[in-house]
Scaffold this active site. Structure first.
Site, PDB file in Angstrom:
ATOM      1  N   GLY A 186      -4.004  -0.152   6.779  1.00  0.00           N
ATOM      2  CA  GLY A 186      -5.513   0.078   7.152  1.00  0.00           C
ATOM      3  C   GLY A 186      -6.441  -0.783   6.922  1.00  0.00           C
ATOM      4  O   GLY A 186      -5.938  -2.128   6.190  1.00  0.00           O
ATOM      5  N   ALA A 187      -7.559  -0.317   7.223  1.00  0.00           N
ATOM      6  CA  ALA A 187      -8.594  -1.370   7.041  1.00  0.00           C
ATOM      7  C   ALA A 187      -8.818  -1.726   5.501  1.00  0.00           C
ATOM      8  O   ALA A 187      -9.351  -2.684   5.030  1.00  0.00           O
ATOM      9  CB  ALA A 187     -10.025  -0.811   7.721  1.00  0.00           C
ATOM     10  N   ASP A 231      -4.675   5.894  -4.043  1.00  0.00           N
ATOM     11  CA  ASP A 231      -4.516   7.209  -4.635  1.00  0.00           C
ATOM     12  C   ASP A 231      -4.545   7.482  -6.037  1.00  0.00           C
ATOM     13  O   ASP A 231      -4.733   6.379  -6.853  1.00  0.00           O
ATOM     14  CB  ASP A 231      -3.111   7.677  -3.860  1.00  0.00           C
ATOM     15  N   ARG A 263      -0.261  14.678  -3.290  1.00  0.00           N
ATOM     16  CA  ARG A 263      -1.743  14.263  -3.321  1.00  0.00           C
ATOM     17  C   ARG A 263      -2.672  15.452  -3.496  1.00  0.00           C
ATOM     18  O   ARG A 263      -2.439  16.430  -2.764  1.00  0.00           O
ATOM     19  CB  ARG A 263      -1.816  13.473  -1.933  1.00  0.00           C
ATOM     20  N   ASP A 289       0.755  -1.149   0.010  1.00  0.00           N
ATOM     21  CA  ASP A 289      -0.036   0.048  -0.206  1.00  0.00           C
ATOM     22  C   ASP A 289       0.822   1.252   0.062  1.00  0.00           C
ATOM     23  O   ASP A 289       2.113   1.208   0.488  1.00  0.00           O
ATOM     24  CB  ASP A 289      -1.020  -0.149   1.110  1.00  0.00           C
ATOM     25  N   LYS A 290       0.509   2.319  -0.558  1.00  0.00           N
ATOM     26  CA  LYS A 290       1.015   3.577  -0.485  1.00  0.00           C
ATOM     27  C   LYS A 290       1.193   4.563   0.960  1.00  0.00           C
ATOM     28  O   LYS A 290       2.017   4.297   1.548  1.00  0.00           O
ATOM     29  CB  LYS A 290       1.135   4.556  -1.701  1.00  0.00           C
ATOM     30  N   THR A 291      -0.009   4.966   1.012  1.00  0.00           N
ATOM     31  CA  THR A 291       0.037   6.068   2.081  1.00  0.00           C
ATOM     32  C   THR A 291      -0.174   5.328   3.501  1.00  0.00           C
ATOM     33  O   THR A 291      -0.858   4.250   3.626  1.00  0.00           O
ATOM     34  CB  THR A 291      -1.443   6.765   2.123  1.00  0.00           C
TER      35      THR A 291
END
Length: 1216
Positions: free
Chosen positions: A868-869, A738, A672, A492-494
């Protein structure tokens, strides 16, 4: 998460039963339950036969309980032997086959509805929406993994007992706000049971029996009986003692784990419910679906799944998702447009309070209570589902264990040969029947290594402990070995590659369809709609005085220097009792005029109230709020989200002409970007209507306010880790929600994309009724795919914009919509995109999991790292899912790292490789241990001798046990090398190693035996028929024992591979120290004639000291040859080539993704050149079912059906 894969089992059943669901009939013998879901199972009906049962019990008696043991281990065999297949309507037992080819047996029970329950047929039909009674007073069901499956006589199928999470329309919940009566609760409790997640903790006695009946200990018991009969009393007693200690430790550990899990999930709270309009406190166990919960202002732990109907709740869902940011839950929409929408806990998760989560606080309006209706209880809840996942984990298809069992089967075959050989030899020597039987059975106990499966887990246990010391926790230890074989790691990125927090660079205001210059000091913005949007369009809340919420929202709000207040009941009443949150600029003084009705007020300063929130949705990629500014006569709606999403909601008149140019400019720099829009609402819109208005009614015809530009910095650890993984030739894939260009920029910055690599952006458009499918390629660096489907594209063609030199390094990048379109309409191209795709942007949580599945279908070993979820589905699907979370263990993924960066990924890979090669080393060592001892006994049986009691004890307890315990302590090597360790046992190097080592050890023992016979002083054993133990103390036994002791140590050294996967053997201090001590002791036994020691071990002293040197020389020669085989012969590629030629094997791609890579390399049209058209197929959906054919073959089969139109513009003549 519903499975995206088609049900192969269902296809087979359907082919025999006609189209549709014709096989779901009362006369059906089998059926598929939970079709299309992750827990899909096949159910087959059985009914016991009295004759079969009697015959089986007779067989148990005749086999002295052996058949009973087999039935105990394999309940499905027992069912098939004792029962026969019948239609499900008559079945008294069911055989359940899960999606992992495992079989389970469950009894079909009948529940009688008595007068005490108060239930009637109409009550059950009302609750379940179907008639399940097989007669007037009972229904049939079975239990599987803690859930009930009820028989539906109308459809002729069992179905999972569901509550209000299935088929209930939204408006029906609001009809239950008064709550259930006590009589209705009692009826539902009879059907659904109590609201408990009860973990059964078995007694020590039961656990002891279960552990003792494990095949390993049963074999040990058999072996001990043989040894006692053969009068190996001391050795048998030691084995009993060791086994007893092992059993006790296993029982204590199993029970402590059960107790820990029980205590972890145990809950005992009093909850407030509404019953017929009045509030009562009841035990949580009494809750049933349909009860109305009253959530207190200061929150509470959720003990059931419930749908929120009034008020807002701030919830911490970290236990379920690993996401520590509080989430705002809003009421289920209550309006005409959404009244008939079927409620789903997944689709309406923003309105659902899940069991196991913590409600931190509530937002309510005046005296109105925050209410929620219970939809699921017990093991059906979200928490119950996760507990069931722990109790019944997904079995991993680990080839190592399957191959180990195959090897044990081979050793059983060798034992059978030894069994026959022993009988023949001893019969020819006129041995007694008792002696023949005992020695023949003893061969089986020697040749078959029962401890092999247990020994394979030692390396995993050590690796798990080392990971724990590094703050990496694992709830699925079997996956540690899989980490050593990873080919691809998805990130994942963020929050994973980049920092959690975003730095606000500034805002770019848009006014009159024109962009202004970026404003970096937000406090300099005038009081206008853009500033109000930044202060209100968020989901922030105050928890114990601290501002909490999404880090992006926190940064945005803090930049405005405004304050956020969540007013008390008195303050809320000034806003007609409907204002949950107020934001105001610094220095504002609050002064409400409470005497003016309908929220007319005087204003001192400027304040804005947030009337309603439409929370952020991953599928919608935006959030919105309805606000009311003090002193204004109308409300307004503000929206914030992905630019392309907000753009589609805006009036074209408000969109600047250079919108795309501006967006591309910022995203290419890695920023972003979010778009902000608003519109005023009709002044006639009243407060109560605003709370019920559908989202789509207000999120339209917006006015663009500007762009919010955020800088998402890379974590300092990201780039070094990415470089390390790429250097090890581990493929890296970025999968994020994103913007695509932002993701590509971040991928370049962190090294996922090299400067010379070309990025080809892919856009696939699904059919829209007018246009047929098409795919467009374009450079990410030079252009951006059309944002609107209205732009002109060629029909039925793939437009390519590439350089002539198209075979250089290239990477595909695509968005979530394109990914979905390719899966649905171009499935034959999906393997190629999965192999060459590097950046996947705007991906939904479900699409992330689908990408992982697509990689796995190509036989990639896939890792996934996220925080994250939104990553939960992919984390669970991947072979190695690593969640970055502060929790020590999260059910969201197999691995949880408290280290908030991706340095945990190489750690897990290193430890996985170390554990894997250790498992292979242990496997080979245990195999050689059995073979060496087997050869020793075979040689000694030929002279009517055998190893002595203490000889066996020294070998098994002092050498084998020590090696088995300490070999796995070898730590992981610091560097991740490009060559991956072998992932299965049945490979040329391992088989060659085993065969060569077995040959060498057998030849060495045989050589030592014949060298002994050539000595002039040698006196052959004269068998003593009366005293068997007198035959042990002889030159032959002494020689074979001493040589074999060195062999056990030699192969231990030879199989300790060291780098590049583990540290050198000398760095494993306990292991190397133990080997040195054992070698010195064995050498002393050989060289020092010590009478007491020789008498204890039953050794016969050599009359000539020089022969002791011969034994040392044989051992040294054995060591040299064994090391030469392991480090000089086996690793060489020429050996593999020779063996493959001998076995007539064709060199084929090892795995599916290798075949796809070769296809693309050999395809002159891939990737297509500028202006070229790539062949398409006539029926893409059907082409996806390749039935084992490669994607290239699928394309080739369609080449005769595709062509170019007369204009030569690359448009295929085939119409979809």
């Amino acid at each position: 998460m519903r499975s995206s894969r088609p049900s192969k089992r269902l296809s087979r059943l359907g082919s025999n039963s006609g189209p549709g669901v014709a096989y779901h009939r009362t006369q059906s013998v089998r059926t598929v339950l939970n079709e299309g879901e992750d827990d899909e199972i096949e159910c087959i009906g059985y009914k016991r036969s009295v004759l079969r049962v009697v015959l089986c019990y007779i067989g148990m008696i005749w086999t002295a309980g052996i058949l009973w043991l087999i039935f105990y281990w394999r309940a499905d065999w027992k069912l098939k032997c004792m029962a026969y297949q019948v239609c499900l309507s008559e079945a008294t037992w069911v055989l359940i086959k899960d999606g992992y080819t495992q079989n389970h047996v469950s009894k079909v029970q009948r529940l009688t509805i008595d007068k005490d329950s108060g239930l009637t047929r109409e009550d059950i039909k009302l609750m379940l929406r179907k008639d399940v009674l097989v007669n007037s007073h009972e229904f049939r069901f079975f239990r599987y993994q803690k859930l009930k499956y009820i028989w539906n006589p109308t459809d002729g199928v069992f179905s999972k007992l569901r509550a209000l999470d299935d088929g209930v329309k939204s408006y029906e919940f609001f009809q239950q706000l008064q709550g259930l009566s006590e009589d209705e609760q009692r009826k539902r409790r009879f059907l659904y049971g109590e609201n408990v997640i009860n973990i059964r903790v078995r007694s020590y006695f039961v656990l002891l029996i279960q552990e003792a009946l494990h095949p390993f200990y049963v074999f040990q018991l058999f072996s001990v009986c043989v040894w006692f009969a053969a009068e190996y009393y001391a050795y048998a007693a030691c084995i009993i003692l060791m086994s007893a200690v092992s059993v006790v430790l296993s029982v204590v550990l199993a029970r402590s784990q059960s107790v820990m899990l029980r205590d972890m999930v145990a809950s005992s709270h009093m909850v407030q419910i509404s019953r017929s309009g009045e509030e009562f406190m009841v035990d949580e166990k009494k809750l049933v679906p349909g009860d109305v919960l009253v959530i207190p202002p200061n929150g509470c732990p959720m003990t059931c799944d419930a749908v929120l109907l009034t008020g807002n709740c701030i919830v911490n869902e970290s236990m379920l998702t690993g996401e520590s940011v509080p989430i705002t839950k809003t009421p289920l929409p209550n309006n005409e447009q959404e009244a008939n929408v079927i409620y789903s806990p997944e689709e309406h998760k923003r309105h659902t309070l899940y069991c196991g989560t913590q409600v931190i606080q509530t937002r309510y309006y005046g005296s109105e209570l925050v209410k929620a209706v219970v939809v699921r209880t017990g093991f059906s809840t979200a928490k119950g589902t996760l507990v069931r996942a722990i109790l019944y984990p997904k079995p991993m298809d680990i080839k190592l264990y399957r191959d180990a069992l195959k090897f044990i089967s081979v050793m059983f075959g060798i034992a059978a040969i030894g069994f026959i050989y022993t009988i023949i030899v001893l019969a020819l020597q006129d041995a007694t029947a008792r002696e023949i039987v005992l020695k023949a059975l003893d061969i089986i106990t020697i040749a078959v290594p029962p401890a092999l499966p247990a020994a394979l887990t030692i390396g995993i246990v050590y690796a798990q402990n080392r990971l724990k010391r590094k703050s990496i926790y694992c709830i699925s230890p079997s996956r540690i070995n899989l980490c050593g074989t990873l080919d691809v790691v998805c990130f994942d990125k963020t929050g994973t590659l980049t920092e959690d927090g975003l730095d606000l660079m500034g805002v770019v205001p848009a006014e009159n369809a024109r962009f202004s210059k970026m404003v970096t000091n937000i406090q300099q913005l005038p009081f206008d709609n853009l500033l109000v949007a930044m202060t209100t369009c968020h989901s922030l809340t105050r928890i114990q005085g601290e501002l909490n919420g999404d880090p992006l929202d926190v940064k945005m709000f803090d930049a405005t220097n405004w304050t956020l207040e969540e007013p008390t009941e008195t303050e809320s009443s000034n806003f007609d009792m409907l204002m949950p949150t107020i934001v105001k600029p610094p220095g504002t003084v609050q002064n409400y005029n409470e005497t003016v009705p309908n929220s007319d007020f005087k204003q001192v300063g400027t304040e804005v109230g947030i009337v309603r929130q439409f929370p952020f949705s991953s599928s919608l990629q935006r959030m919105s709020v309805i606000t009311r500014t003090l002193g204004e006569d109308h409300m307004a709606v503000y929206s914030k989200g992905a630019p392309e999403k907000i753009l589609s909601l805006c009036s074209t008149k408000s969109i600047p002409e250079d919108f795309h140019k501006m967006l591309v400019g910022y995203t290419k720099q890695g920023f972003r970007v979010l778009a902000i829009a608003w519109k005023p609402l009709d002044p006639s819109l009243q407060w109560h209507k605003a709370l019920k208005v559908p989202r789509d009614d207000v999120e339209n015809d917006l006015q663009l306010l500007g762009l919010l530009v955020m800088q998402n910095k890379l974590k300092p650890e990201t780039t070094p880790v990415i470089k390390e993984l790429i250097a090890a030739q581990i493929r890296i894939v970025m999968v994020t929600g994103d913007n695509m260009l932002t993701a590509v920029n971040v991928a370049r910055k962190c090294g996922i994309l090299q400067p010379h690599d070309r990025v080809i952006m892919v856009e696939a458009l699904p059919p829209d009724g007018i246009k047929v499918e098409n795919i467009t390629w374009t450079y990410a660096e030079t252009d951006i795919p059309p944002e609107s489907p209205s732009q002109e594209t060629s029909l039925n063609a793939i437009i390519v914009q590439m350089e002539a030199n198209h075979k250089t390094n290239y990477h595909f990048a695509m968005g979530g919509k394109s990914f979905a379109a390719i899966r649905d309409h171009y499935p034959y191209l999906m393997p190629r995109f999965a192999v060459s795709g590097t950046v996947f942007a705007r991906m939904s949580p479900n699409q992330k999991a689908q990408l992982v599945e697509s990689l796995q279908e190509l036989e990639y070993s896939v890792g996934m790292c996220g925080d994250g979820a939104n990553d939960t589905g992919a984390l669970k699907t991947a072979h190695a899912g690593i969640s970055l979370s502060e929790a020590e263990a999260s059910v969201a993924s197999p691995f949880t790292s408290k280290i908030p960066n991706i340095t945990c990924v190489p750690e897990v890979i290193r430890e996985g490789r170390a554990a894997l090669v250790t498992s292979f080393s242990m496997f080979k060592y245990m195999a050689l241990y059995s073979v060496i001892q087997f050869v020793s006994v075979m040689i000694l049986y030929s002279i009517q001798s055998n190893l002595g009691d203490f000889m066996f004890m020294y070998i098994d307890l002092c050498i084998i046990t020590v090696v088995a315990i300490f070999m796995g302590r070898s730590e992981a090597y610091a560097k991740i090398v490009t060559r991956k360790p072998l992932s299965q046992l049945m490979t040329t190097p391992i088989l060659a190693s085993l065969i060569l080592q077995i040959t060498v050890q057998a030849l060495v023992q045989t050589t030592a035996f014949f060298v002994l016979k050539l000595q002039s002083w040698f006196e052959p054993l004269v068998p003593n028929e009366e005293d068997y133990y007198a035959n042990i103390k002889c030159y032959e036994t002494t020689t074979i024992f001493l040589v074999s002791c060195f062999q056990y140590l030699i192969v231990a050294v030879a199989f300790s591979t060291g780098k590049p996967y583990t540290k050198p053997i000398y760095r494993n201090y306990l292991y190397s120290g133990a080997l040195v001590v054992l070698t010195i002791f064995t050498t002393i036994v050989v060289l020092v004639p010590w009478d007491k020691l020789e008498n204890l071990l039953e050794l016969r002293s050599y009359p000539v000291y020089a022969f002791r040197g011969v034994i040392i020389g044989i051992a040294v020669g054995n060591l040299v040859i064994s090391l030469l085989i392991e480090f000089g012969v086996v690793p060489r590629y020429w050996l593999k080539y020779i063996l493959e030629c001998m076995w007539c094997r064709e060199t084929k791609p090892s795995r599916k993704f290798n075949a796809v890579e070769i296809e693309m390399e050999n395809d002159p049209e891939w990737p297509p050149l500028e202006g070229a058209s790539y062949p398409t197929v006539e029926h893409p959906a059907e082409a996806g079912e390749d039935n084992g054919n490669s994607s290239k073959e699928l394309l080739s089969n369609q080449e005769t059906q595709t062509g170019v139109n007369e204009k030569g513009d690359g448009v295929s003549s085939t119409q979809f």
